[in-house]
Design a protein around this motif. Sequence first.
Motif, PDB file in Angstrom:
ATOM      1  N   THR A 129      -2.335  -2.861   6.160  1.00  0.00           N
ATOM      2  CA  THR A 129      -1.496  -1.875   5.491  1.00  0.00           C
ATOM      3  C   THR A 129      -0.067  -2.394   5.430  1.00  0.00           C
ATOM      4  N   LEU A 171      -1.161   6.751   1.206  1.00  0.00           N
ATOM      5  CA  LEU A 171      -2.209   6.131   2.021  1.00  0.00           C
ATOM      6  C   LEU A 171      -3.499   6.948   2.022  1.00  0.00           C
ATOM      7  N   HIS A 228       0.805  -1.220   0.000  1.00  0.00           N
ATOM      8  CA  HIS A 228       0.000   0.000   0.000  1.00  0.00           C
ATOM      9  C   HIS A 228       0.839   1.271   0.000  1.00  0.00           C
TER      10      HIS A 228
END
Length: 529
Positions: A91, A70, A49
């Motif tokens: 994440t 993000l 991510h």
Amino acid sequence: MAILGWLRDPRAPRVCVISGDEGCGKSLFLAWLAEQATRPDVVVERRVHGLVPLAGQSALTASWLLAEQLGSAARAPGDLIATVAADRRRTVIVLPDLHHSAAPEAVEELICALARFEQVRLIVETREVSAELSALSPAVMDLRAAQWRDEESYAVWAASAPSPEPDVPSGGQQAAPDLDDPSSVCDIDPVQVTALYELSEESHGGLRAAWLRAGGALTRPCSPAERALMLWAALGDDADPRLADELQALAHSEGWAVRWKRVRGDISPPWPGPALALSIGVCKTSGSVAVLDHQGIVRLVAAGNGEAHGRLPHAVSGATAVAFGRDGDLTVLDGHGRMTLQHSPTAPRFTGIASLLETESKPLEQLVAAVEGSATAVACVGGALAYGDGAGAVRVMMLNGGTIDVAHEALHEGAVTGLAGLELAEGAALVYSGGQDGRVRMWAPGRTPLASALRERNCPVTALSAARTPDGPVLVIGWEDGLVEYSAVEAEPAARFFRPGAPVRSVAALANGDVMVGTDEMLVCLTPS
């Protein structure tokens, strides 16, 4: 591949350190990992991510770059940590070149803070594992060890892979910027400029404070003109007055000009505080904008120049939204979803005998009293009151003789986070709603809403405003990643964009075409140029 097994294993350490000497294949390995993690069909367990090469980065700039990936507008490492803590989704973050960062100890502190969260996985590349990283009990892949190398497979892949960047800090050959010169700092590598401003103890005419206030918006890929506009908006009133003219000239191609601004610390005129919510006065004799701060205080400022017009006498604890009614009174929404009605000191009031005869409750007062349940957003559209809830529904209430008509529609998945509207002919309303689901919907009560969203991004809406201007209706959207989007409702011109650098708390579209943007650090009024 061992790293893929580590990503899939819920019992594995949250941190994996890739170590080894220069030339052992760390960069090629991470290039392969990034290639695998960005394929359209990659499974959730293997998806990356955020990927921020740390060469030349400080903890501040690394936080800015990671926040952008993000979908956040975090302005400092602490803000980033809070954002990640609040998002319970898995994440995975890859951080190459820790050994080449500008401040390894501070960056390691950031890594250690992120590693506390169960939903986070970190892959960190460095030549040697420090004591701080060892304290995290990470999985370690030392690529000097034969167990991590399949020489035959590596040779086949390396022959077809793109050449990696040299294992040296990037940006080291660029000329140093003149930190007192707006043209220089807008044109040079922004990471380098940020690092120099972080180390400097001088004000540089106010450029240093403006740069650090604008934050990660400046380190994104953008033109010198965009950086000039953001710096112009972030200048304090103590800055060298020549800087505004220089930045205005540099930003002329951006399509925006700064009409007026107030930033934290301004004294003359004073900064009104964090602009948690904004609402434009619809009472023609008012000309005021309501600015709600984090303490629940509503201040009124002039739309044309930002001068103070007073404040409401009563603060509302935990207030989250404010909306001007047609008669100049304001509806204030608190954190529990309850509405209260307050009188604006700038609105006209009856006097003499007329005031004695003013005994009936006003239309907006009746509508507020009839609200049921908890609201998450509110807007006044002509004589109607619109509010949204945590389940994604929008209700529009309007007086019809002695009764109240209520229209209801489920428009979002998750909470409604912003509402705006335009009054149509014969008192009808057109309502725009934004949600936690990243969608902006349009709906005319009494009709079926459009099946598709007007706008949709992988990012929640934080604020919404609409207005009729001389060029037609406009819609302004504030997004959680710090983007402000301005577009015509009835036409198809390219949208205009602006990033203040801090999270966008509020937006307001003015009838003359101007746009106000509120953050925790500034309130700026932009005019299309």
